[in-house]
Design a protein around this motif. Structure first.
Motif, mmCIF file in Angstrom:
data_model
loop_
_atom_site.group_PDB
_atom_site.id
_atom_site.type_symbol
_atom_site.label_atom_id
_atom_site.label_comp_id
_atom_site.label_asym_id
_atom_site.label_seq_id
_atom_site.Cartn_x
_atom_site.Cartn_y
_atom_site.Cartn_z
ATOM 1 N N PRO A 184 0.834 -1.203 0.000
ATOM 2 C CA PRO A 184 0.000 0.000 0.000
ATOM 3 C C PRO A 184 0.868 1.251 0.000
ATOM 4 C CG PRO A 184 0.153 -0.878 2.211
ATOM 5 C CD PRO A 184 0.899 -1.850 1.318
ATOM 6 N N ASP A 185 0.230 2.394 -0.122
ATOM 7 C CA ASP A 185 0.956 3.661 -0.061
ATOM 8 C C ASP A 185 1.110 4.149 1.375
ATOM 9 O OD1 ASP A 185 1.283 4.391 -2.999
ATOM 10 O OD2 ASP A 185 -0.869 4.002 -2.881
ATOM 11 N N LEU A 186 0.242 3.655 2.270
ATOM 12 C CA LEU A 186 0.314 4.048 3.680
ATOM 13 C C LEU A 186 -0.447 3.011 4.505
ATOM 14 C CD1 LEU A 186 0.027 7.579 5.164
ATOM 15 C CD2 LEU A 186 -1.551 5.843 6.032
ATOM 16 N N VAL A 187 -0.019 2.832 5.756
ATOM 17 C CA VAL A 187 -0.683 1.890 6.661
ATOM 18 C C VAL A 187 -1.139 2.638 7.913
ATOM 19 C CG1 VAL A 187 -0.454 -0.189 8.065
ATOM 20 C CG2 VAL A 187 0.691 -0.064 5.840
ATOM 21 N N LEU A 188 -2.413 2.486 8.253
ATOM 22 C CA LEU A 188 -2.936 2.928 9.541
ATOM 23 C C LEU A 188 -3.033 1.684 10.407
ATOM 24 C CD1 LEU A 188 -5.792 5.373 8.408
ATOM 25 C CD2 LEU A 188 -3.584 5.987 9.419
ATOM 26 N N LEU A 189 -2.294 1.654 11.506
ATOM 27 C CA LEU A 189 -2.071 0.394 12.221
ATOM 28 C C LEU A 189 -2.383 0.520 13.711
ATOM 29 C CD1 LEU A 189 -0.914 -2.512 12.269
ATOM 30 C CD2 LEU A 189 1.373 -1.493 12.417
ATOM 31 N N ASP A 190 -3.325 -0.283 14.154
ATOM 32 C CA ASP A 190 -3.642 -0.359 15.583
ATOM 33 C C ASP A 190 -2.488 -1.052 16.304
ATOM 34 O OD1 ASP A 190 -5.039 -0.238 17.969
ATOM 35 O OD2 ASP A 190 -6.131 -2.105 17.577
ATOM 36 N N ILE A 191 -2.227 -0.634 17.527
ATOM 37 C CA ILE A 191 -1.143 -1.261 18.290
ATOM 38 C C ILE A 191 -1.646 -2.465 19.070
ATOM 39 C CG2 ILE A 191 0.441 -0.975 20.236
ATOM 40 C CD1 ILE A 191 0.989 1.830 19.337
ATOM 41 N N MET A 192 -2.701 -2.302 19.826
ATOM 42 C CA MET A 192 -3.156 -3.370 20.717
ATOM 43 C C MET A 192 -4.080 -4.327 19.984
ATOM 44 S SD MET A 192 -3.670 -1.338 24.339
ATOM 45 C CE MET A 192 -4.806 -0.144 23.663
ATOM 46 N N MET A 193 -3.488 -5.427 19.482
ATOM 47 C CA MET A 193 -4.242 -6.481 18.802
ATOM 48 C C MET A 193 -3.798 -7.825 19.348
ATOM 49 S SD MET A 193 -4.255 -5.254 14.783
ATOM 50 C CE MET A 193 -2.452 -5.289 14.657
ATOM 51 N N PRO A 194 -4.679 -8.810 19.374
ATOM 52 C CA PRO A 194 -4.312 -10.146 19.861
ATOM 53 C C PRO A 194 -3.363 -10.832 18.863
ATOM 54 C CG PRO A 194 -6.530 -10.180 18.953
ATOM 55 C CD PRO A 194 -6.099 -8.734 18.968
ATOM 56 N N GLU A 195 -2.686 -11.853 19.347
ATOM 57 C CA GLU A 195 -1.772 -12.679 18.552
ATOM 58 C C GLU A 195 -0.507 -11.906 18.129
ATOM 59 O OE1 GLU A 195 -3.462 -15.010 15.370
ATOM 60 O OE2 GLU A 195 -5.449 -14.924 16.299
ATOM 61 N N MET A 196 -0.679 -10.867 17.337
ATOM 62 C CA MET A 196 0.465 -10.093 16.873
ATOM 63 C C MET A 196 0.130 -8.612 17.024
ATOM 64 S SD MET A 196 2.235 -9.975 13.079
ATOM 65 C CE MET A 196 2.543 -11.755 13.058
ATOM 66 N N ASP A 197 0.858 -7.900 17.892
ATOM 67 C CA ASP A 197 0.526 -6.492 18.096
ATOM 68 C C ASP A 197 1.087 -5.626 16.963
ATOM 69 O OD1 ASP A 197 3.237 -6.056 18.590
ATOM 70 O OD2 ASP A 197 3.002 -5.912 20.762
ATOM 71 N N GLY A 198 0.711 -4.345 17.003
ATOM 72 C CA GLY A 198 1.111 -3.432 15.930
ATOM 73 C C GLY A 198 2.604 -3.222 15.838
ATOM 74 N N TYR A 199 3.301 -3.252 16.977
ATOM 75 C CA TYR A 199 4.755 -3.084 16.943
ATOM 76 C C TYR A 199 5.400 -4.179 16.097
ATOM 77 C CZ TYR A 199 4.127 0.066 20.967
ATOM 78 O OH TYR A 199 3.740 1.080 21.794
ATOM 79 N N GLU A 200 4.960 -5.413 16.285
ATOM 80 C CA GLU A 200 5.533 -6.531 15.540
ATOM 81 C C GLU A 200 5.164 -6.445 14.056
ATOM 82 O OE1 GLU A 200 7.621 -10.006 14.613
ATOM 83 O OE2 GLU A 200 7.754 -8.538 16.263
ATOM 84 N N VAL A 201 3.931 -6.039 13.767
ATOM 85 C CA VAL A 201 3.527 -5.880 12.363
ATOM 86 C C VAL A 201 4.405 -4.833 11.685
ATOM 87 C CG1 VAL A 201 1.669 -5.161 10.813
ATOM 88 C CG2 VAL A 201 1.135 -6.571 12.816
ATOM 89 N N CYS A 202 4.608 -3.715 12.360
ATOM 90 C CA CYS A 202 5.438 -2.643 11.789
ATOM 91 C C CYS A 202 6.875 -3.123 11.593
ATOM 92 C CB CYS A 202 5.405 -1.418 12.715
ATOM 93 S SG CYS A 202 6.257 0.017 12.033
#
Length: 364
Positions: free
Chosen positions: A52-70
């Protein structure tokens, strides 16, 4: 003017709360293409398939949080440049520091404000567009510079060929001699570069320039009269005095060429050293200037060994070729007298390779 849907920037919204996904989609869909993911693995899958051109990413998510996704997005070659804005209810300084550390460009705090979301998204997409533009411009400029350098190198090579061809035209014995001595100089320089005190000087680039310059070592012979240059027998003392002027004349020709261009550069400097000094001797008994020891440029000290070794192995109208053993013995005997001792030591190491070049490029 309305932008076609397939030309709009793509925003990937990642949040495990359906209401937030719906809110952000409705807020942004008028101006952007929206993709949604309700968990980290799904977000990574979508981003990998079509960044994508940009990601809006929640931090507090189950299994894999936003920090790990980023962190994983920034580790991927296709997605590392995609800006990530965190959506979070976390307001502590440490949380933001951690987010920036893993690669986020901004934070939007929950509950979200639609005007703030729209403004932040627009700003970061514009920044990214300019960054991409500058990267493209830099890449284009780099290609232009490389092309210009390639053109200059081709022109330089063509100029060398012309000058060498003139020398070969005047002296039919020089053809393979030029090619052999060029290889000899390169081999000697590579071997000498293994010594600690030459490692920084004899870089691959410097050796390449030295090798390119080597064929011009006898360019001054263009100025020697035919009755001396082409004489089939041994030269008289007076004739040899004239022949010896080719070193000075070669230096002067190359210096005038550099003066005319306004600069000499590495290539011409080396060519001048080699042409002007390859008949100097380590003990100071050579010509044209009677230089001794390290006052003789290194390029010329390498050329001296290469030139004499090849001359000894070659047939001339006034002499038969020597055996490899006899030619080698003469070079070794000149160690510390005619030749730089370290260059002779290098010569002995690469002698098998030099002998193979002499065999492969033997005169017809």
């Amino acid at each position: 003017m309305t932008i076609a849907a397939n030309e709009r920037p793509t925003i990937l919204v990642v949040d495990d709360t359906p209401a937030n996904l719906s809110l952000l989609s409705n807020l942004l869909k008028e101006h952007y293409r929206i993709k949604v993911a309700n968990n980290g693995p799904k977000a990574l899958e979508l981003a990998a398939a079509a960044p994508p051109d940009l990601v809006l990413l929640d931090i507090m998510m189950p299994e894999m949080d936003g920090y790990e996704v980023c962190r994983r997005l920034k580790a991927g070659a296709a997605t590392r440049q995609v800006p990530v804005i965190f959506l979070t209810a976390k307001t502590e300084t440490e949380d933001e520091e951690r987010g920036f550390a893993v690669g986020a460009v901004d934070f939007i705090h929950k509950p979200i404000s639609p005007p703030i979301v729209a403004a932040r998204v627009k700003t970061h997409l514009e920044i990214q567009a300019w960054r991409t533009f500058l990267q493209d411009q830099n890449a284009w400029l780099q290609r232009q510079v490389e092309q210009r350098l390639s053109d200059i190198n081709h022109l330089q090579d063509a100029s060398i060929c012309v000058m060498v061809s003139l020398a070969e035209f005047r002296d039919e014995d020089t053809g393979n001699h030029i090619r052999r001595t060029q290889e000899f100089v390169r081999m000697l320089a590579v071997q000498l570069s293994r010594l600690p005190h030459y490692h920084d000087l004899l870089t691959p680039g410097h050796i390449e320039q030295m090798s390119k310059s080597a064929p011009l070592h006898d360019v001054g012979k263009i100025a020697i009269p035919d009755h001396i240059l082409l004489k089939p027998g041994k030269l008289t003392v007076d004739e040899f005095d004239v022949m010896k002027t080719h070193a000075r004349r070669g230096y002067d020709m190359l210096k005038r060429a550099g003066d005319h261009m306004g600069e000499h550069g590495e290539f011409l400097t080396l060519a001048m050293e080699i042409a002007g000094c390859h008949h100097e001797k380590w003990d100071g008994s050579g010509y044209p200037n009677g230089l001794a020891g390290a006052r003789i440029p290194l390029s010329a000290r390498l050329m001296a060994v290469a030139d004499v070794f090849d001359a000894l192995l070659s047939r001339r109208p006034y002499k038969e070729p020597m055996s490899l053993e006899r030619a080698t013995a003469i070079i070794v005997d000149g160690r510390g007298k005619h030749f730089d001792p370290e260059v002779v030591d290098a010569f002995l190491v690469v002698l098998p390779q030099m002998a193979e070049v002499a065999r492969r490029l033997v005169d017809d």
